[in-house]
Design a protein around this motif. Structure first.
Motif, PDB file in Angstrom:
ATOM      1  N   ILE A  83     112.406 -93.385 -19.252  1.00 49.34           N
ATOM      2  CA  ILE A  83     111.238 -93.429 -18.368  1.00 49.34           C
ATOM      3  C   ILE A  83     111.194 -92.210 -17.456  1.00 49.34           C
ATOM      4  N   GLY A 163     100.573-100.678 -31.032  1.00 56.12           N
ATOM      5  CA  GLY A 163     101.841-100.826 -30.322  1.00 56.12           C
ATOM      6  C   GLY A 163     102.974-101.156 -31.266  1.00 56.12           C
ATOM      7  N   ILE A 167     105.884 -98.173 -31.919  1.00 52.77           N
ATOM      8  CA  ILE A 167     107.255 -98.402 -31.435  1.00 52.77           C
ATOM      9  C   ILE A 167     108.238 -98.444 -32.598  1.00 52.77           C
ATOM     10  N   LEU A 194      96.788 -94.415 -19.077  1.00 50.06           N
ATOM     11  CA  LEU A 194      97.937 -94.202 -18.190  1.00 50.06           C
ATOM     12  C   LEU A 194      97.595 -93.303 -17.010  1.00 50.06           C
ATOM     13  N   ILE A 206      96.897-101.626 -21.543  1.00 51.60           N
ATOM     14  CA  ILE A 206      98.324-101.318 -21.422  1.00 51.60           C
ATOM     15  C   ILE A 206      99.176-102.544 -21.728  1.00 51.60           C
ATOM     16  N   LEU A 207      98.760-103.696 -21.214  1.00 44.98           N
ATOM     17  CA  LEU A 207      99.521-104.929 -21.448  1.00 44.98           C
ATOM     18  C   LEU A 207      99.511-105.305 -22.934  1.00 44.98           C
ATOM     19  N   PHE A 209      99.032-103.259 -25.474  1.00 44.01           N
ATOM     20  CA  PHE A 209      99.827-102.263 -26.189  1.00 44.01           C
ATOM     21  C   PHE A 209     101.326-102.529 -26.010  1.00 44.01           C
ATOM     22  N   CYS A 210     101.733-102.826 -24.776  1.00 43.85           N
ATOM     23  CA  CYS A 210     103.149-103.126 -24.502  1.00 43.85           C
ATOM     24  C   CYS A 210     103.599-104.396 -25.219  1.00 43.85           C
ATOM     25  N   LEU A 211     102.699-105.386 -25.303  1.00 49.30           N
ATOM     26  CA  LEU A 211     103.019-106.606 -26.039  1.00 49.30           C
ATOM     27  C   LEU A 211     103.260-106.280 -27.512  1.00 49.30           C
ATOM     28  N   CYS A 213     104.289-103.416 -28.639  1.00 50.92           N
ATOM     29  CA  CYS A 213     105.585-102.727 -28.667  1.00 50.92           C
ATOM     30  C   CYS A 213     106.735-103.720 -28.645  1.00 50.92           C
ATOM     31  N   GLY A 214     106.615-104.745 -27.791  1.00 55.22           N
ATOM     32  CA  GLY A 214     107.669-105.749 -27.707  1.00 55.22           C
ATOM     33  C   GLY A 214     107.863-106.503 -29.006  1.00 55.22           C
TER      34      GLY A 214
END
Length: 308
Positions: A83, A163, A167, A194, A206-207, A209-211, A213-214
């Protein structure tokens, strides 16, 4: 994995920063850095520890129990480095790629060539199936890096899919998650959110996309962990092939075939590798940077071995 000293955790942060620096470049993979610095299998095992059992415990507010079986120190330390690098180096890398593309790609080319040798040394037997896996990796990477970016929808279901795919590419050596987003036509879209992350519509993107990725990390890390455990030699040979196949994307001199405007700047995202027109000072400087990158990776590998 968790029984590290303070100095080893500091070294892990630096490895994470190297991964983050690689991840912001469309064409270079953080997974490659993880592999050559000797933490790739630890990373996959740590990601695999993030499972549905942990989620259930968190839902029942059993935070201590949820973290008990997770390699939390390793992940927090590594991702803190990633990060920090992404936030601090993204603008610098974009500047260098835009205004000094040949020198920076030359440095990356040297890094990747040395990476192939480092990974290749971990393959114990190149004959038979390992050689076939190596060639398959080259073919897979060659196909991927030659895909032309396409126009795609901006619906949330596709952002979720992006995502997952990005990832998975990011943790695969030789394939850049940022480049996959370029191919899917969503690099500019995601990076734009971003810039203003607190807008409601951007927060949702963003949420989602991050989901994605997870989900991608949770599923794909299990596949890689199984392959490394069951077919270790063949998997490493395939990963070495992926890195080798990505070299055409990183070659410094290209005939421009396709560009894309990203954050107001024009970037070459599709080009045919060519030889330089002249062999003056810029050419020799580029060759010197290739050698510097090559030697840097060999030095990092030696330090990594000494640490272990």
């Amino acid at each position: 994995m968790e029984g590290r000293t303070g100095l080893q955790y500091l070294w892990l942060v630096l490895k994470g920063m190297a991964m983050g620096a690689a991840d912001v470049v469309p064409g270079v993979s953080g997974g490659t850095i993880a592999l050559i610095t000797g933490i790739y299998e630890d990373l996959i095992a740590a990601l695999r520890s993030l499972d549905i059992t942990m989620v259930r415990k968190i839902i029942h507010l059993d935070i201590k129990g949820a973290l008990a079986d997770v390699h939390i120190r390793f992940l927090l330390t590594l991702f803190s480095g990633i990060i920090v690098a992404v936030l601090s180096l993204a603008q610098l890398m974009n500047y260098l790629l835009h205004y000094h593309p040949v020198p920076i790609w030359s440095l990356f080319f040297g890094l990747i060539v040395a990476s192939i040798l480092v990974v290749g040394k971990q393959v114990t037997n190149w004959l038979g199936k390992a050689g076939i896996c190596f060639l398959a990796g080259i073919l897979a990477a060659a196909v991927i890096v030659n895909l032309i970016p396409i126009k795609t929808p901006e619906e949330l279901w596709f952002i979720f899919l992006c995502g997952i795919v990005a990832i998975c590419a990011m943790i695969l050596p030789g394939i850049s998650g940022a480049f996959i987003l370029l191919i899917l036509g969503k690099y500019e879209f995601i990076t734009a959110t971003l810039k203003n992350p607190f807008l409601v519509q951007h927060i949702i993107v963003i949420l989602v996309f991050c989901l994605g990725c997870g989900v991608g990390l949770a599923g794909f890390s299990r596949v890689l962990n199984y392959l490394l455990g069951k077919f270790h030699n063949l998997t490493l040979a395939f990963l070495a092939g992926l890195i080798t196949g990505s070299l055409m994307k990183i070659w410094p001199w290209k005939e421009v075939l396709e560009t894309q405007v990203i954050r107001g700047k024009t970037h070459v995202i599709w080009g045919r590798p060519i030889m330089p027109d002249t062999y003056g000072g810029e050419f020799y400087f580029a060759i010197a940077l290739m050698i510097l990158g090559f030697l840097a990776i060999l030095t990092i590998e030696r330090w990594a071995k000494r640490e272990v």
